[in-house]
Design an enzyme around this catalytic site. Structure first.
Site, PDB file in Angstrom:
ATOM      1  N   LYS A  85       0.851  -1.201   0.000  1.00 25.30           N
ATOM      2  CA  LYS A  85       0.000   0.000   0.000  1.00 25.30           C
ATOM      3  C   LYS A  85       0.883   1.245   0.000  1.00 25.30           C
ATOM      4  O   LYS A  85       1.867   1.310   0.749  1.00 25.30           O
ATOM      5  CB  LYS A  85      -0.897  -0.018   1.246  1.00 25.30           C
ATOM      6  CG  LYS A  85      -1.982   1.057   1.268  1.00 25.30           C
ATOM      7  CD  LYS A  85      -2.820   0.964   2.549  1.00 25.30           C
ATOM      8  CE  LYS A  85      -4.007   1.919   2.550  1.00 25.30           C
ATOM      9  NZ  LYS A  85      -4.766   1.857   3.821  1.00 25.30           N
ATOM     10  N   SER A 160      -9.757   2.486   2.881  1.00 19.81           N
ATOM     11  CA  SER A 160      -8.834   3.156   1.989  1.00 19.81           C
ATOM     12  C   SER A 160      -7.974   2.209   1.150  1.00 19.81           C
ATOM     13  O   SER A 160      -7.469   2.605   0.107  1.00 19.81           O
ATOM     14  CB  SER A 160      -7.897   4.051   2.805  1.00 19.81           C
ATOM     15  OG  SER A 160      -7.071   3.283   3.660  1.00 19.81           O
ATOM     16  N   SER A 184      -9.814  -0.023   6.917  1.00 22.35           N
ATOM     17  CA  SER A 184      -9.204   0.138   5.592  1.00 22.35           C
ATOM     18  C   SER A 184      -8.575  -1.121   5.006  1.00 22.35           C
ATOM     19  O   SER A 184      -8.260  -1.151   3.821  1.00 22.35           O
ATOM     20  CB  SER A 184      -8.134   1.238   5.636  1.00 22.35           C
ATOM     21  OG  SER A 184      -8.756   2.492   5.701  1.00 22.35           O
TER      22      SER A 184
END
Lengths: 517, 502
Positions: A85, A160, A184
């Site tokens: 990420k 997210s 997330s």
């Protein structure tokens, strides 16, 4: 085995093939890079990646192959590629947090988890998309454009960490790292039919994860199977002297737990407040079926009440923005990242900082900075931040009471399946409600896992099942999760992602259709 | 620079009762910084002692320096403070480029040390009991240098340079409770208090304690109220007053300035003031109110510090001799009279003299140099003697040169000139300036023979037994050698030449 079959394997199966020399790490890595090239780019691509790390990934893979050929003892996951990420800093690749304000910034240091991936010799495929600074539940708040859900390219992949979840769901990577502040990792897992785990707070070092809300943030694994997440958490977990909130517990026993294979005699608590009203019909239905499957496997199902969970969202939206307003103060254009000069008027340091932040941050980030700044202001602190911290204690007490009765808790991960891109972007409150079931775990620091629970009847989209365990009992999640996964897959006749549309065709057709228009 | 009207100190004191308060920042001399593993070293190339943590780069986390916590506890114990069993850090938030994170990690509600006191002895032996409210841990900011512009401040500068070597250096901030009742002794007390704190931290070994390097920095709060009034007047905070003399002068100036403002019927503005050493006055800084909103909140990246009784007692056991007891011992060791010793203490030169003696000088010689020539020159240069640039080693070397007969006292002062002008060590200065006494007996004998020939009657007197008359001949010889002769040796040679027993 074709490259297409190879990339659809689990990470543990890939590791076994590498160990048996049925496939080389370079072949495996190249297959994923090819897949990324095939489905990620273009007008209608998945857009899970913000940066693809081709050369380094192949170099690491070649090095693994050479070492294996020389008979060197390697980590089980050596040569298995992974996506990271883009909130986690990496040497040699840009780190943007999906924000304009960090465009082009190169970290001079590696996050602790990245060091661990390198030590295990896992090729880093690249950096995955996210909502800017991890603020959002749809990945639409990325400054570099949204990620699309591999199940339906017009839908959100969650957020997210939509990029990591979509990359894994689209077979662009077998594994990914996510971060979870309010859901997330888990909510994107739920809406993409993948597995994601938010470990116990402190179980995985946060050093090098760009902070949103320090007391809530946690790095965790993203994968397609429960066992794969266990394998990855064992790599990235453990004590880190660079993170003062790091736990000293060794990161072991998770893979073993995923291989126990039964839940006999375990008590599973259904959280009264986290299903039913407000949850989509298909979500509720699949959830109830999962509960029944666990009962049939010998688990004792108990209904528990966590009455203070209803305050969790409110408390979260005070604590998270408060901490975020402080953590994001460093992005001012003075030392690194973007710098914007004021369009007119005098050139003072305050005005340069102000112009940089005005131009560099997106609306959702600004919204949270403003909320947090207000909540911490003199005269409001006690009413907002202070009260929220009290709610946090109440939620911790609810968990303590629940875990006095049961071994793990179960709920749907997200109240809804993947919604359409653009559907909630102008309605922050409705967007925030996506995390209603995931937020309590962050507030209490307890671990949570999501795994696919089937497809909702009404839209054919994935539903996530969330398991929660007491702090430092992450192993329980893997034990129960792996059992539930095998029961469900037995019903489905294979992994849920087998039911996903043929993506390569979809991306091409969609792009062609767009061009025709 | 200052156009402020001020009242005479005497008049101010007749009308108003001063209340003082001090915030003294002590930089700890730990090997690494407060929250990062970067080196804590003064004076290196700017921005060389930094890493990602003290630069506040994305993703970093702080880790508390245990040694800094121990140093803070030692300071607390030496200030008779209570040590918190449990304390936390907080973020103090403001946007300014000297703070890379745009917040300073400090302590807010629960300082590690609290409720202490210190007895401060003034020059005449009067003792003031100063209460310490708290001593808390925090990190230093980077050092900004504003280039161009008239004010030397960020506003109006052409550009500013920032050195993050200082960013994250461990600090302990010691805050007094309001000090009442000092009256006209307020300026003296201010100086004595800061001197005492500096002495304590130096004695503990937890700080280099050099004010000229900013190791000990004082913010002095001053307010005035009419005699008999209980409520404090509005205060000003004069920042970074960085020498003992400046502390005394700044407090005195602010008292005089406040008195003039109050006399004119105007209210004092609560603000920070900047001290200017050149004009011996303060100018207005920024307005400061108690409602300054730093949006403090608990630092979520750090866990609370827990101090066990065992740990605190372990540290207490390592406390060095307290300064007051140390003074008693040193006076006895050095054999100084009460007056001599008090002068040394008041001059703030005890440490220098101790080091000089430790480096090999006699107690008398160390006192002679520090209290004499060095103090005299410091006064002329308007600096603290310790800041003049004379090290204990220089004093010892000069003394050795005198003892060896290489130079005399008069030449020694010239040697000191050379050292202060950067010409090298005393021995090097002697060589470069050709200051060595004329010890070549041949050269001396020639000068003596000439002097005796020039004053035959004096020579006769000496031959006749009036040995004290030798002085006149010695004087003649010294004149000819321009002082560069060893007077003792000259005397010996004269007597020998005349065949008289000394």
């Amino acid at each position: 085995m074709t490259a297409n079959e190879l990339i659809r394997s689990s990470a543990s199966a890939m590791a076994a093939k590498l160990a048996a020399k049925e496939v080389s790490a370079v072949e495996l890595t190249q297959a994923h890079l090819d897949r990324i090239a095939e489905v990620d780019g273009g007008a209608r691509g998945v857009h899970a990646f913000l940066h693809v790390n081709t050369d380094e990934a192949l170099a690491v893979a070649a090095d693994v192959d050479a070492r294996r050929a020389a008979g060197e003892e390697l980590h089980e996951l050596a040569g298995v590629p992974i996506a990271v990420k883009d909130l986690i800093v990496t040497k040699g690749q840009p780190t943007t947090a999906a924000s304009k304000i960090l465009e082009g910034w190169m970290s001079p240091y590696d996050a602790t988890v990245v060091k661990k991936l390198r030590a295990a010799r896992m090729p880093l495929l690249g950096k995955t998309n996210l909502d800017e600074f991890a603020m959002g539940s749809s990945t639409e708040h990325s400054a570099y454009g949204p990620t699309r859900n591999p199940w339906d390219l017009d839908r959100i992949p969650g957020g997210s960490g939509g990029g990591s979840a979509a990359a894994v769901a689209a077979f662009e990577a077998p594994l990914a790292l996510g971060t979870d502040t309010g859901g997330s990792i888990r909510q994107p897992g739920a809406v993409t039919g993948t597995v994601g785990v938010k470990p116990t707070y402190g179980a995985v070092s946060r050093y090098g994860a760009i902070a949103m809300a320090s007391s809530l943030d946690q790095i965790g694994p993203v994968s397609r199977t429960v066992l794969d997440s266990a394998l990855l958490q064992e790599v990235i977990g453990g004590y880190d002297p660079l993170d003062s909130t790091s736990l000293t517990d060794p990161s072991t026993g998770l893979v073993a737990a995923a291989r126990v294979g039964n839940v006999k005699g375990m008590k599973v608590g259904v959280i009264k407040e986290l299903h039913g009203e407000g949850f989509q019909t298909g979500v509720e239905k699949r959830f109830n079926e999962s509960v029944e499957l666990l009962r049939s496997a010998g688990a004792e199902i108990v209904e528990v009440s966590c009455p203070n969970f209803r305050y969790a969202l409110g408390a979260y939206y005070l604590i998270m923005p408060s901490e975020a307003s402080s953590n994001l103060a460093k992005y001012d254009g003075v030392r690194f990242g973007m710098r914007t000069l004021p369009a007119e008027g005098p050139l003072t340091i305050e005005r340069v900082m102000s112009a940089t932040r005005a131009a560099g941050f997106g609306d959702e980030v600004k919204r949270r900075i403003i909320l947090g700044t207000y909540a911490l202001s003199a005269g409001y602190y006690d009413a907002y931040y202070g009260s929220a911290q009290k709610v946090r204690t109440l939620i911790q007490n609810d968990f303590a009471a629940a875990f006095a009765q049961v071994d793990v808790l179960i709920s749907p991960t997200s109240p809804v399946t993947a919604f359409k891109l653009g559907e909630k972007i102008h309605d922050p409150l409705s967007m925030y409600l996506n995390d209603i079931a995931t937020i309590p775990a962050n507030l209490a620091g307890v671990p949570g896992l999501t795994l696919p629970g089937g497809l909702a009847d009404e839209d054919g989209l994935p539903v996530g099942i969330q398991l929660l365990a007491p702090a430092r009992e992450d192993a329980r999640l893997y034990r129960v999760g792996a059992v539930l996964e095998s029961l469900l897959e037995a019903q489905w006749g294979g992994p849920i992602l087998d039911k996903a549309p043929a993506l390569a065709e979809l991306v091409k057709t969609a792009a062609a259709a767009k061009e025709a228009n | 620079m200052s156009t402020e009207t001020i009242l005479s100190f005497e008049e101010a004191m007749e009308k108003y009762d001063p209340v003082l308060g001090f915030e003294v920042h002590v930089e700890l001399n730990t090997k690494t910084k407060m929250f990062s593993s970067a080196p804590n070293v003064f004076g290196d190339t700017p921005n060389s002692n930094v890493n990602e943590v003290c630069l506040g780069l994305p993703g970093v986390l702080p880790v508390v320096n245990k040694k800094a916590v121990e140093s803070s506890i030692l300071i607390g114990l030496a200030l008779n403070c209570k040590i918190a069993e449990h304390c936390t850090f907080a973020r103090k938030q403001y946007f300014y480029p000297d703070t890379p994170k745009n917040f300073q990690t400090s302590q807010y509600e629960d300082p590690i040390c609290y409720d202490g006191w210190l007895d401060i002895e003034l020059e005449d032996g009067t003792v003031f009991h100063v209460e310490i409210e708290r001593a808390h841990m925090e990190e230093d900011a980077g050092k900004l240098t504003h280039m161009g512009g008239a004010t030397g401040r960020i506003q109006g500068a052409d550009f500013s340079l920032v050195d993050y070597n200082r960013s994250g250096v461990p600090l302990v901030e010691i805050v007094t409770k309001p000090i009442e009742g000092a009256g006209s002794r307020a300026p003296e007390l201010a100086k004595a208090y800061v001197a005492a704190v500096r002495e304590i931290v130096k004695n503990l070994g937890v700080s280099d304690a050099k004010m000229e390097r900013g190791n000990v920095r004082c913010d002095a709060n001053v307010s005035l109220r009419p005699y008999g009034q209980e409520k404090f007047g509005t205060r000003t905070e004069t920042k970074n007053v960085n020498s003992l003399r400046a502390v005394e002068n700044a407090v005195k100036f602010e008292i005089q300035r406040h008195a003039a403002v109050l006399d004119s019927g105007v209210k004092i503005i609560q603000e920070t003031r900047h001290w200017h050493e050149d004009t011996k006055s303060t100018t207005s800084g920024r307005p400061k109110s108690d409602a300054d909103d730093y949006r403090y909140f608990p630092e979520p990246d750090l866990v609370p510090i827990v101090t066990t009784a065992e740990w605190v007692e372990e540290l207490r056991a390592t406390l060095p001799e307290p300064p007051a007891e140390r003074r008693k011992r040193l006076q006895a060791d050095w054999g100084y009279s009460d007056l001599e010793f008090r002068d040394v203490v008041n001059a703030g030169l005890m440490g220098e003299i101790e080091e000089t003696i430790a480096a090999g000088a006699s107690a008398a010689a160390a006192r002679k140099w520090w209290m004499g020539e060095i103090a005299r020159r410091a006064k002329l240069a308007d600096v603290d003697p310790a800041a003049l640039g004379v090290t204990p080693a220089v004093v010892v070397e000069i003394e050795k040169l005198i003892a060896a007969g290489s130079i005399n006292d008069k030449l020694a002062r010239k040697v000191l000139d050379g050292v202060l002008e950067g010409e090298g060590t005393p021995a090097e200065v002697v060589q470069k300036r050709g200051l060595a006494v004329v010890s070549d007996d041949g050269a001396l004998q020639k000068a003596i023979d000439e002097a005796l020939a020039a004053q035959p009657d004096v020579a006769d007197k000496i031959r006749g037994g009036k040995v004290q008359a030798v002085g006149a001949i010695v004087g003649g010889v010294m004149k000819v050698t321009r002082g560069q002769a060893d007077a003792g040796r000259v005397r010996e040679l004269i007597l020998k030449t005349l065949g008289v027993e000394g």
